[in-house]
Design a protein around this motif. Structure first.
Motif, PDB file in Angstrom:
ATOM      1  N   GLN A   1      43.554  36.887  35.503  1.00 32.80           N
ATOM      2  CA  GLN A   1      42.339  37.211  35.050  1.00 32.80           C
ATOM      3  C   GLN A   1      41.402  35.537  36.011  1.00 32.80           C
ATOM      4  OE1 GLN A   1      39.795  37.669  31.890  1.00 32.80           O
ATOM      5  NE2 GLN A   1      42.016  37.260  30.823  1.00 32.80           N
TER       6      GLN A   1
ATOM      7  N   ALA B   1      41.826  36.305  39.493  1.00 33.64           N
ATOM      8  CA  ALA B   1      41.358  38.033  40.545  1.00 33.64           C
ATOM      9  C   ALA B   1      39.775  38.075  40.582  1.00 33.64           C
ATOM     10  CB  ALA B   1      41.391  38.840  39.098  1.00 33.64           C
ATOM     11  N   ARG B   2      39.403  37.098  39.767  1.00 34.18           N
ATOM     12  CA  ARG B   2      38.131  37.004  39.589  1.00 34.18           C
ATOM     13  C   ARG B   2      37.269  35.696  41.010  1.00 34.18           C
ATOM     14  NH1 ARG B   2      38.238  36.360  33.408  1.00 34.18           N
ATOM     15  NH2 ARG B   2      36.669  38.702  33.130  1.00 34.18           N
TER      16      ARG B   2
ATOM     17  N   PRO C   1      45.328  39.258  48.523  1.00 38.27           N
ATOM     18  CA  PRO C   1      45.404  39.064  47.446  1.00 38.27           C
ATOM     19  C   PRO C   1      47.991  38.660  47.825  1.00 38.27           C
ATOM     20  CG  PRO C   1      45.481  41.024  47.280  1.00 38.27           C
ATOM     21  CD  PRO C   1      44.938  40.765  48.820  1.00 38.27           C
TER      22      PRO C   1
ATOM     23  N   THR D   1      46.586  44.749  41.896  1.00 43.57           N
ATOM     24  CA  THR D   1      45.605  44.877  40.569  1.00 43.57           C
ATOM     25  C   THR D   1      44.836  44.132  41.840  1.00 43.57           C
ATOM     26  OG1 THR D   1      46.172  42.787  39.843  1.00 43.57           O
ATOM     27  CG2 THR D   1      46.286  45.082  38.409  1.00 43.57           C
ATOM     28  N   THR D   2      44.653  43.402  42.082  1.00 47.66           N
ATOM     29  CA  THR D   2      43.265  42.519  43.534  1.00 47.66           C
ATOM     30  C   THR D   2      43.482  43.394  44.564  1.00 47.66           C
ATOM     31  OG1 THR D   2      43.490  40.864  42.250  1.00 47.66           O
ATOM     32  CG2 THR D   2      42.378  40.262  44.277  1.00 47.66           C
TER      33      THR D   2
ATOM     34  N   GLU E   1      38.822  35.248  43.185  1.00 44.80           N
ATOM     35  CA  GLU E   1      40.305  36.356  45.445  1.00 44.80           C
ATOM     36  C   GLU E   1      38.650  37.163  45.688  1.00 44.80           C
ATOM     37  OE1 GLU E   1      44.121  37.185  45.808  1.00 44.80           O
ATOM     38  OE2 GLU E   1      43.809  36.902  43.338  1.00 44.80           O
ATOM     39  N   LEU E   2      38.428  38.226  44.328  1.00 45.92           N
ATOM     40  CA  LEU E   2      37.238  38.948  43.966  1.00 45.92           C
ATOM     41  C   LEU E   2      35.572  38.578  44.918  1.00 45.92           C
ATOM     42  CD1 LEU E   2      38.275  41.444  41.318  1.00 45.92           C
ATOM     43  CD2 LEU E   2      38.530  41.502  43.850  1.00 45.92           C
TER      44      LEU E   2
END
Length: 410
Positions: free
Chosen positions: A362, A365-366, A156, A249-250, A368-369
């Motif tokens: 968000q 983040a989505r 990240p 966070t990520t 990346e995850l």
């Protein structure tokens, strides 16, 4: 008919301290005392570090209602705001997330476009390359390895550096200062120094972008500064916020989510063996719900009297929306303490908050995850812990939950 909550404020010995401790051996679950308060009622007094006793809002529906209510404020400077830690002299503002409308909306609008779903989806190939390259480097290195340092933190950080236009070569500097800022028990002077260091760094970068534009978010802010829509100081402050939020966070979700799946091998198998993007996306939402790494609650203060759940919250009283227990509310999520990557309603979670202040990043983040969870376990099918669970250091003292280290082998 409503009641007035402050007429029944419990005695000092009855008010539990917040944040609360997790149960030994249960690092993935919210604190048992918080769950007890949730079962007892929608609102409860808790005691903070400074002796103040704001309201803990325990249930999903009430949290969403209050987070969408214009009568609650996110402004940390308002009297009664339940600050999670001592503020340094002069306060500490992290840009628009601690502001109310219309100023919050004015500043947020300036960085909304790069985080739209369409724009972020266009970055998926670049994120995939970063993940693949990071895994190549990890697999070519020592075994066992700390997954946090070798993979979860670099991925990240590289992504947000690319998006913002921040040189990745400076990652040690900004990661070190970010950790101090989000550490709940950090000395206020250290937190101030960390914030000033990052602010000065982003201000210097903004000067570079003003002199020479590039294809990045900070250059877009430089356009706003030059047009007189934004001051240079505001732009630098927004850069600090986006840089911290964009990697901390990520990174924690990558490491903690991996640890969670390793402890739930049946769920890990479903993620590793699927080629269905919808299953991967669902697994991401379920892990966000299950872990809720922003585990100290969304903080607000009432600016008017508010009736909620049959009670009255008075103007000036602090509110803490305990998102971790809202995401375990059995009235919304059946069998809430079970991890089920095929759960059909996971995306209803409030891990990103709710209302006008919900997480701007968000979509990033989505993506990346999704890329990480779809790639890591497939490419490293024998991934396993290289330490016992009780040897892994968890971030109980941070505003973002996770692990400091995650020793793995393959």
């Amino acid at each position: 008919m409503t009641s007035t909550l402050d007429q029944a404020t419990p005695g000092a010995d009855e008010v539990p301290e917040f944040p609360m401790a997790r149960a030994a051996g249960c690092p993935f679950d919210p604190p048992p005392r918080a769950r007890e308060l949730q079962e007892a009622g929608p609102l409860a007094r808790v005691r903070l570090w400074d002796g103040s006793t704001p309201w803990l809002v325990t249930r999903y529906a009430d949290q969403r209602a209050l987070l969408a209510d214009a009568r609650v404020s996110a402004d940390i400077t308002r009297p009664g705001y339940p600050s999670p830690a001592p503020l340094p002299p002069g306060g500490l503002s992290i840009s628009f997330i601690l502001m109310d409308n219309p100023e919050h909306a004015r500043l947020r609008r300036m960085v909304t476009a790069p985080f739209t779903v369409r724009r972020i989806e266009a970055l998926r190939p670049a994120v995939q390359k970063i993940v693949d390259d990071s895994l190549d480097a990890m697999l070519a290195g020592p075994n066992p390895v700390d997954l946090v340092e070798a993979f979860a933190l670099p991925v990240p950080s590289l992504v947000i550096c690319e998006l913002l236009g921040v040189p990745y070569r400076d990652h040690d500097f900004f990661q070190t200062n970010s950790k101090v800022i989000i550490k709940r028990d950090a000395d206020p002077a250290e937190r101030t120094a960390g914030h000033r260091a990052l602010l000065g760094y982003l201000d210097d970068l903004m000067g570079e972008k003003l002199a020479r534009r590039q294809d990045d978010l900070l250059s877009g802010l430089a356009d706003r500064v030059e047009a007189g829509e934004l001051t240079r100081a505001e732009a630098a402050q927004m850069g600090v916020l986006l840089l911290i939020a964009g990697h901390e966070t990520t990174a924690n979700m990558i490491a903690l989510g991996t640890l969670t799946l390793l402890r739930h091998p049946d769920q890990l198998a479903l993620v590793r063996e699927t080629d269905d993007p919808a299953v991967i996306a669902g697994a991401v939402e379920e892990l966000l719900r299950y872990l809720t790494i922003t585990h100290n609650g969304r903080r607000r203060v009432a600016i008017e009297d508010i009736e909620i759940a049959g009670e009255t919250i008075r103007a000036g009283e602090g509110l803490i929306m305990a998102n971790d227990i809202a995401n375990r509310d059995e009235s919304v999520f059946p069998d809430p303490d079970g991890l089920d990557v095929r759960r059909p309603d996971s995306r209803r979670h409030v891990a990103f908050g709710f209302g006008v202040h919900q997480c701007l990043g968000q979509p990033l983040a989505r993506v990346e995850l999704q890329v990480v969870y779809n790639t890591l376990y497939w490419r490293v099918p024998t991934l396993a812990l290289a330490a016992d669970l009780d040897e892994i250091p968890f971030k109980h003292n941070g505003s973002v939950y996770g692990v400091y280290e995650l020793p793995v082998t393959w």
